[in-house]
Write an enzyme that holds these catalytic residues in place. Structure first.
Site, short mmCIF file in Angstrom:
data_model
loop_
_atom_site.label_atom_id
_atom_site.label_comp_id
_atom_site.label_asym_id
_atom_site.label_seq_id
_atom_site.Cartn_x
_atom_site.Cartn_y
_atom_site.Cartn_z
CG ASP A 72 -5.09 -4.00 -4.08
OD1 ASP A 72 -6.05 -3.60 -3.41
OD2 ASP A 72 -3.90 -3.73 -3.81
CG HIS A 81 -1.33 2.18 -4.01
ND1 HIS A 81 -1.76 1.98 -5.30
CD2 HIS A 81 -1.69 1.07 -3.33
CE1 HIS A 81 -2.35 0.79 -5.39
NE2 HIS A 81 -2.30 0.21 -4.21
CG HIS A 105 -49.67 19.64 2.66
ND1 HIS A 105 -49.27 20.87 2.23
CD2 HIS A 105 -48.60 18.82 2.52
CE1 HIS A 105 -48.01 20.82 1.84
NE2 HIS A 105 -47.57 19.57 2.01
CD GLN A 114 -2.63 -1.26 -0.30
OE1 GLN A 114 -3.36 -0.37 -0.74
NE2 GLN A 114 -2.34 -2.34 -1.01
CD GLU A 147 -8.19 1.60 0.59
OE1 GLU A 147 -7.06 2.03 0.88
OE2 GLU A 147 -8.56 1.42 -0.59
CG HIS A 148 -7.11 -2.36 2.05
ND1 HIS A 148 -6.35 -1.37 1.50
CD2 HIS A 148 -7.97 -2.76 1.09
CE1 HIS A 148 -6.72 -1.16 0.25
NE2 HIS A 148 -7.70 -1.99 -0.03
#
Ligand code: NAD
Ligand code: HSO
Ligand code: ZN
Length: 436
Positions: A361, A262, A420, A259, A327-328
Site C-alpha cells: 500500500d 478501509h 475506398h 483491508q 484485488e490483493h
C-alpha cells in the site's frame, strides 16, 4: 461472524456462487444517486459542486475556494514533520523507480513489401487523479496516481480530494507537491468525477480519470467512461489470503483487518486447507478487532463480507481464488512461488509471510490502485500505460502500394465501398502508367 464455507459441504457450489455474486458496490440506488449528481454538475457546474460539498462533506465553499491556493498549500506542508517527509520521499522514490521501468518503447520496421510500419506512444494531455478522503486520508494514493502520470509525460495533473469538515491531511498536499501536481481541488465523490469529466467554469475538463474511491466514486467513473478514459474500477478494498503451514495467526488476522478497516464495504477472505489455522485466525481477528480505532468500520466489513473457506488442498484454494479474482492476493504458504504459478487472476500478488499487503500500500513500489469487485479477471493495476495512448504508423513506398494495394481494392469492392477502392486504384493506375 464472517461467512464460513468448506468445500466439503454438499451445497458448497451454491454457497460459493452466492459469494461470487455478492454485490458490495454497484447497487441500483448508488447508480441512481450518482446519475443525478452527474446531471446536476453538468447543469449547474460550480454551484452544484459547492452545494454537494456542503451536503456530503459538511464544508462551505465558494467557486473561488474550490482549489487550494499556493499559500494554503505552503502553510499546510510546513506542518509536516521531518520523519513524515522522509517516509513520503522514500515511498515516492521507490514508486518512481518501479514505474520508470514500465515506459514502453516506440517501434518501426520495414516489411518485405516495402511498407514501413510501427507505433508510437504519446501521453494524454490532462489527467484527473481521484484521491479518496471520506473516511481516511490517502497521501499514498496521491503518489500512486501522480507518479506514473508524470513518468508518462502528462502535461496537466489535477487532483480532487474530499476534505470532510474542512480537515485536510497536510501529507496529501505535500505528496501532491512532491509528485508535481498542478491543481488540487477539495471536492470528492461523484461530483468530483463529474467535474473532471465535463468541466465547470473553475475546473477545466481532463482526458483521463484515474484513482480509487468508494462505491459512489466507482459508479461515477463507470458512468463518465466514454466522455473521458478511466483506468479501471478501483472500489472498496479486498484481500484474499491463502495460508498453510507454520503461519502466525496474529499476522494473518492483522492482514485481514488492514483491508477491512478501509470501508464497511471492504472484503477480507481467508482460504486454507488447515481448519485449525482457520479457527486460530478467526479468534485473533475477534481478539484484535474491538481495540482498533476503526473497529466500527472494520467490524462491519468483517461481519458482512468477511469469509473463511476451508479447502481440501492448496490446488483447490488457488482455483477458488482465481474465480474470486481478488484485488490483493497474499500467499502465506511454504512455497509461494509454486502456488503463484497456479493462479492467474489477481490485481497484486504478495509472496510469503514476510510480505504483508500493507507494505504494498505504501512503499514496495508497485501501484496500490488496483481492480476490485472481480475486475482483476480483465484489468490490471494502475500503471504508466494508463496515461499513454498508442498511434499506429504506416508509410508505403510506391512498390509497397503496388504489392498490397490490389488486395485492398478487392476487399473494398466486396464491402461495397467504392470510394475506398478508387482511392487505392487511382494511385495504382498511375504506377501502371495510366492517368489515375
Ligand atoms: N482499490 C483500490 O485501489 C483502493 C485504494 C485506496 C482506497 N480504496 C478504497 O477507496 C475507498 C475510500 O472511500 P472513502 O469513503 O474513504 O472516500 P471517497 O473519497 O472515496 O468518498 C467520499 C465521498 O463519497 C461521497 N459520498 C459518501 N456518501 C454518499 C452518499 N450517501 N451519496 C452520495 N455521495 C456520497 C461524498 O461525496 C464524499 O466526498 C474505500 O472503499 C477504500 O477501500 C481502494
Ligand atoms: N489498500 C488500499 C488499496 O485497496 C490502498 C491503501 C492506501 N493506504 C492504505 N491502503
Ligand atoms: Zn490498504
Amino acid at each position: 461472524m464472517p461467512i464460513h464455507l468448506s468445500t466439503a459441504q454438499p451445497d458448497f457450489a451454491e454457497r460459493f456462487a452466492a459469494l461470487l455474486s455478492m454485490k458490495r458496490e454497484d447497487a441500483a440506488d448508488v447508480n441512481d444517486a450518482v446519475a443525478s449528481i452527474i446531471a446536476d454538475v453538468r447543469g449547474r457546474g460550480d454551484a452544484a459542486l459547492v452545494e454537494l460539498t456542503g451536503r456530503f462533506d459538511r464544508l462551505a465553499l465558494t467557486a473561488e475556494t474550490l482549489a487550494f491556493s499556493k499559500d494554503e498549500i505552503a502553510a499546510q506542508t510546513a506542518k509536516v514533520s521531518a520523519e513524515d517527509r522522509a517516509a513520503l520521499a522514500m515511498a515516492a522514490s521507490r514508486i518512481r523507480a518501479y514505474h520508470a521501468r514500465q515506459m514502453p518503447d516506440d517501434l518501426s520496421w520495414t516489411d518485405p513489401e516495402g511498407a514501413t510500419l510501427g507505433w508510437r506512444w504519446t501521453p494524454v494531455s490532462a489527467a484527473g487523479l481521484y484521491v479518496p478522503g471520506g473516511q481516511a486520508s490517502y497521501p499514498s494514493s496521491v503518489l500512486m496516481n501522480a507518479i506514473p502520470a508524470r513518468v508518462a509525460g502528462v502535461e496537466r495533473l489535477v487532483i480532487c480530494v474530499p476534505t470532510p469538515d474542512g480537515v485536510v491531511n497536510p501529507l496529501v498536499l505535500l505528496a501532491a507537491e512532491l509528485a508535481g501536481v498542478d491543481e488540487v481541488y477539495r471536492i470528492g465523490g461523484a461530483q468530483a468525477i463529474a467535474a473532471m469529466a465535463y468541466g465547470t467554469r473553475t475546473i477545466r475538463p481532463v482526458d483521463k480519470i484515474t484513482g480509487p474511491g468508494n462505491a459512489y466514486v466507482a459508479a461515477a467513473k463507470r458512468q463518465v467512461f466514454g466522455r473521458v478514459g478511466i483506468d479501471m474500477i478501483a472500489g472498496p478494498s479486498e484481500v484474499l489470503i491463502i495460508a498453510q503451514g507454520e503461519q502466525n495467526p496474529e499476522w494473518l488476522a492483522l492482514d485481514l483487518l488492514a483491508q477491512a478497516e478501509h470501508d464497511a464495504d471492504a472484503q477480507s477472505i481467508l482460504i486454507t486447507p488447515d481448519e485449525t489455522l482457520a479457527r486460530a485466525v478467526v479468534a485473533e481477528v475477534e481478539r484484535i478487532l474491538p481495540a482498533l480505532p476503526r473497529a466500527e468500520v472494520a467490524g462491519a466489513s468483517w461481519r458482512d463480507y468477511g469469509t473463511v473457506i476451508v479447502t481440501r488442498d492448496l490446488d483447490e484454494a488457488a482455483a477458488l481464488s482465481d474465480r474470486l479474482a481478488p484485488e490483493h492476493l497474499e500467499l502465506c504458504v511454504d512455497d509461494p512461488e509454486a502456488l503463484a504459478e497456479k493462479t492467474r487472476h489477481a490485481g497484486a500478488i504478495f509472496l510469503g509471510g514476510w510480505t504483508p499487503e500493507a507494505v504494498g500500500d505504501y512503499v514496495s513500489g508497485p501501484n496500490h490502485v488496483l481492480p476490485t469487485a472481480r475486475s482483476a479477471r480483465f484489468s490490471s493495476g494502475l500503471s504508466v500505460m494508463d496515461f499513454l495512448k498508442r498511434s499506429t504508423i504506416a508509410r508505403l513506398s510506391p512498390e509497397a502500394l503496388a504489392a498490397i494495394g490490389p488486395a485492398a481494392v478487392r476487399l473494398a469492392e466486396s464491402e461495397g465501398l467504392s470510394a475506398h477502392g478508387r482511392s487505392v486504384s487511382a494511385r495504382l493506375a498511375v504506377l501502371n502508367g495510366g492517368q489515375g
